[in-house]
Design an enzyme around this catalytic site. Structure first.
Site, PDB file in Angstrom:
ATOM      1  N   LYS A  20       0.839  -1.203   0.000  1.00 55.36           N
ATOM      2  CA  LYS A  20       0.000   0.000   0.000  1.00 55.36           C
ATOM      3  C   LYS A  20       0.875   1.255   0.000  1.00 55.36           C
ATOM      4  O   LYS A  20       0.646   2.192  -0.769  1.00 55.36           O
ATOM      5  CB  LYS A  20      -0.877  -0.031   1.254  1.00 55.36           C
ATOM      6  N   HIS A 629     -29.540   1.804   8.279  1.00 55.22           N
ATOM      7  CA  HIS A 629     -29.014   2.284   7.000  1.00 55.22           C
ATOM      8  C   HIS A 629     -28.361   1.122   6.274  1.00 55.22           C
ATOM      9  O   HIS A 629     -27.673   0.302   6.881  1.00 55.22           O
ATOM     10  CB  HIS A 629     -27.993   3.400   7.246  1.00 55.22           C
ATOM     11  N   HIS A 682     -20.170   9.108  -3.321  1.00 55.32           N
ATOM     12  CA  HIS A 682     -18.868   8.559  -3.722  1.00 55.32           C
ATOM     13  C   HIS A 682     -18.162   9.464  -4.714  1.00 55.32           C
ATOM     14  O   HIS A 682     -17.006   9.251  -5.048  1.00 55.32           O
ATOM     15  CB  HIS A 682     -19.044   7.162  -4.306  1.00 55.32           C
TER      16      HIS A 682
HETATM   17  N1  GLN Z   1     -22.942   5.610   9.841  1.00 57.88           N
HETATM   18  C1  GLN Z   1     -21.910   5.211   8.929  1.00 57.88           C
HETATM   19  C2  GLN Z   1     -21.281   6.440   8.290  1.00 57.88           C
HETATM   20  O1  GLN Z   1     -21.964   7.365   8.050  1.00 57.88           O
HETATM   21  C3  GLN Z   1     -22.440   4.296   7.847  1.00 57.88           C
HETATM   22  C4  GLN Z   1     -21.349   3.819   6.920  1.00 57.88           C
HETATM   23  C5  GLN Z   1     -21.769   2.772   5.912  1.00 57.88           C
HETATM   24  O2  GLN Z   1     -22.908   2.670   5.542  1.00 57.88           O
HETATM   25  N2  GLN Z   1     -20.856   2.003   5.409  1.00 57.88           N
HETATM   26  O3  GLN Z   1     -20.119   6.469   7.995  1.00 57.88           O
HETATM   27 ZN    ZN Z   2     -23.698   3.434   3.676  1.00 59.71          ZN
END
Ligand code: GLN
Ligand code: ZN
Length: 746
Positions: A20, A629, A682
């Site tokens: 890396k 989420h 992203h």
């Molecule tokens: N709560 C986390 C964040 O906001 C969720 C990250 C994820 O979904 N990978 O970073």
């Molecule tokens: Zn996420």
């Protein structure tokens, strides 16, 4: 009886992530290309010589790569994305395809089967397949120059095409186009004197592999016709194959996984589905986990298998890419270390078995056996749990909870929020590293965290969001962070595993029973809440995700460990609730990726996932709002399970696959709260008001407005501060306009 030993792939990263560091130094122009090559060559050499210590009969080459072995294969066969065509095929092109550049977006990254490794998706649009520089031969010859008895590894044509996208040709046409190119490459290996070639065809373990049997047969018959059959081993992993089919293919032998096959590969062998004159490359040591093997059981397995083949080669069940390099660099409690086995230790286990069978030398075997037995007796493995004392469903149904929550929270039409993390700026990472390395005091670190939280509470006030977050500045990683605080987890120093490109994660190791001992997130969350009248969400990682992104125990059923984690998260949920936090989000981004490869196991997996999630979230009062989420675009197979989680609000990623997702949610009546990710976090690009408004309006055609939330599609930790501020301002402005026109209309 004599046996042979081999390996399928070794971690690229190096013992201390040297790989890396070299690559990232090149990207940031700290070293030039020649230096990069020299450093990587040294590392490749170290990897090869490390493996040589364990007297393997054959060591893989082709596993080492500059970024990803699938991308190497794409370049080898000139499957170059249209937007990157016309440039010389070299490392800079490779890195641009992988990472994108100013003009063009990167190729997609997709999870490698059910692992957390991501490969670069080959793109066929306008591709002109031909043979480019044979980097695999070069790496093979390098290994040979070091006196390493090596075999090349290459992803097979069926798997390569299956994992790729684009192009007008049919699946079969793509494979047929590649066959003559494969032939040349394979022939070059044979000419270089290799004993066998490992051709990875992991798609043969998937549910739909039957659809590819004809083309698979055609491909391997072609190789046999051109005289390569006796050099080819078809390698599979992660699940069972259809051995009756595989056994018909005219090749030297087959590589099968005897760890993650639910016992099915073995039973097919015992049923006589393997011809005795075929070589069997038996994956008997777990290549994906970190536990020392039950070596006595492995010995018995070898004895069984040896009845069914004249040529038995033992090896890990998959590439060791999925585990850290070596325990030598760790300073761990001896009682725990005894139970562990990283990449080099796994090769040592193979060596112990080889000595036992071939040299009648049982010294090392007995040492492994004694250690394994001691570890099974350790007391950190038997705490008492009363799973039945914690509820697995909420007191009231959603409709009633919704009323209680709205009474308390008084949220506006189309409430806005974020997913949890705010930018992990250079300063945030520096302060955390300084604190970890004792360069600053606990007090100084805490003060810094509070300043950062306060700053972001103000930013959220200014932007005008409705539900706030504290920003997760204290967390390195959403799983490792909880691993550091919960009993039963071990966080290593160098236990890194490649996730994608130069990114590595350090999964915690669950070695004992899991227990919550003290509040983990209450301090930061309540501090944030003390600064504002808006509700601040508590942020936790859910039990399914914690388990999926850790190295799990194998001496207990998976669901028991998952439920232990659920009880711990439940304690934290209750601690937040009693500290006055009104909304608690329990993230489950890994729920989808843990889905077993064979669909016959899906229901069981999902039932257990739902149970654990509910165990962790059902104890709260009706008026406490539970969020979850998830960030992936295909919900199809799991939509019912997601509904069964009974979360008051789910926020999901949709911005990149809008239509598809809405379709998944159309198939059932989804009448719980739902937040749509209305822009792609992203990308550094700032969305326009129009894009966001369109996304919301489209969703509102299907989803009841009173259930609907607006949010970005994932956490914002990788973005820059000004990007976050601008994008969220656009989001809030769009919502304000929609609210105005709605209130006029009603
Ligand atoms: N709560 C986390 C964040 O906001 C969720 C990250 C994820 O979904 N990978 O970073
Ligand atoms: Zn996420």
């Amino acid at each position: 009886m004599t046996i042979k030993t081999s390996n399928l792939g070794f971690p690229r990263l190096g013992r201390k992530r040297e790989w890396k560091k070299a690559i990232e130094s090149y990207w940031s122009n700290k070293i030039d290309r020649d230096t990069l090559h020299q450093q990587l060559k040294d590392l490749h050499k170290e990897n090869l010589l490390l493996q040589k210590n364990y007297h393997l009969d054959s060591i893989p080459v082709g596993d080492f790569s500059l970024y990803d072995h699938i991308l190497d294969t794409s370049l080898l066969f000139n499957i170059i994305p249209e937007r990157f065509q016309g440039r010389p095929v070299n490392d800079d092109l490779l890195f641009d395809i992988a990472r994108g550049n100013k003009e063009h977006v990167a190729s997609a990254l997709i999870k490698w089967f059910n692992t957390n490794y991501h490969y670069i998706v080959p793109e066929w649009d306008a591709a002109e397949p031909k043979l480019n520089h044979n980097i695999l031969l070069e790496r093979l010859q390098y290994a040979q120059s070091l006196n390493v008895n090596a075999h090349p590894v290459i992803v097979g044509p069926v798997t390569f095409v299956k994992l790729s996208k684009g192009g007008n040709q049919s699946f079969e046409e793509k494979v047929e186009t590649l066959l003559p190119l494969y032939k040349e490459v394979l022939q070059s290996f044979v000419d270089a004197g290799v004993e066998y070639i490992q051709i990875d065809e992991p798609v043969l373990v998937e549910d739909d592999s039957e659809q590819y049997e004809t083309i698979t047969q055609q491909a391997y018959e072609y190789f046999a016709q051109v005289g390569l059959g006796q050099s080819i081993v078809i390698q599979t992993y992660f699940e069972r194959v259809n051995l009756k089919f595989l056994n018909r293919l005219p090749v030297k032998g087959y590589g099968l996984d005897f760890v993650h096959d639910h016992g099915n590969n073995l039973s097919q062998i015992e049923a006589g589905d393997l011809d005795k004159d075929k070589s069997l490359y038996a994956g008997i040591i777990d290549g994906r986990n970190v536990w020392a093997s039950d070596i006595e059981a492995k010995k018995n397995l070898i004895e069984t298998l040896s009845n069914y083949t004249d040529d038995l080669v033992i090896q890990p069940s998959s590439s060791l890419l999925h585990v850290p390099v070596s325990l030598d660099d760790e300073s761990l409690d001896e009682d725990i270390a005894e139970g562990l086995s990283f990449a080099t230790e796994k090769l040592d286990e193979l060596d112990a078995l080889r000595r036992l069978f071939n040299d009648k030398d049982d010294e090392k075997f007995n040492q492994f056996k004694a250690r394994y037995e001691r570890f099974q007796q350790q007391s950190f493995k038997n705490l008492e749990y009363d799973f039945d004392s914690v509820p697995t469903s909420r007191q009231s149904d959603f409709q009633q909870r919704k009323v209680a929550q709205q009474l308390r929270l008084n949220l506006p039409d189309l409430p806005t929020t974020t997913i949890g993390s705010f930018p992990q700026s250079r300063e945030v990472r520096k302060q955390r590293a300084d604190w970890k390395n004792n360069r600053i005091s606990d007090q100084a670190y805490q003060t810094f965290l509070e300043q950062e939280i306060a700053r972001w509470i103000n930013i959220q006030e200014d932007i005008g969001l409705d539900v706030f977050v504290h920003g997760e500045f204290e967390r390195n990683d959403m799983v490792e962070f909880f691993g550091e605080k919960l009993q039963g987890f071990l966080v290593t120093k160098y236990g890194w595993v490649q996730s994608y490109g130069s990114r590595a994660v350090k999964p915690p190791i669950i070695y004992g029973d899991v227990k919550w001992t003290e509040p983990i997130t209450v301090k930061e969350t309540t501090y944030a809440q003390s600064l504002t009248d808006k509700p601040v969400k508590g942020m936790l990682t859910g039990p399914v995700t914690i388990l999926n992104w850790s190295f799990e125990r194998v001496d207990l059923p998976r669901e028991t460990v998952q439920d232990q984690i659920a009880l711990a998260i439940n304690e934290e949920v209750l601690a937040l609730e009693s500290a006055g936090i009104q909304i608690i989000q329990v993230d489950e981004p890994a729920l989808r990726e843990g889905l077993p490869l064979r669909s016959e196991y899906h229901k069981d997996y999902l039932d257990k996932a739902v149970r654990s999630f509910k165990l962790s979230t059902s104890s709260v009062d009706d008026a406490t709002q539970i969020h979850t989420h998830m960030c992936y675009s295909q919900f199809g197979q799991i939509i019912h399970a997601i509904y069964d989680l009974d979360a008051d609000v789910i926020s999901i990623e949709t911005s990149r696959s809008h239509g598809d997702l809405i379709k998944d949610f159309e198939d059932i009546t989804y009448d719980l709260g739902i937040g749509l990710g209305v822009y792609d976090i992203h990308s550094p690009r700032i969305p326009t008001e129009e894009e966001i408004t369109t996304a919301i309006n489209r969703a509102l055609q299907q989803i009841d407005r009173s259930l609907f939330w607006v949010n970005p599609d994932c956490g914002l930790k990788t973005r820059k501060e000004e990007e976050v501020q601008q994008a969220l301002t656009v989001l809030v402005n769009s919502v304000n306009k929609l609210r105005k026109s709605h209130s006029k209309a009603v």
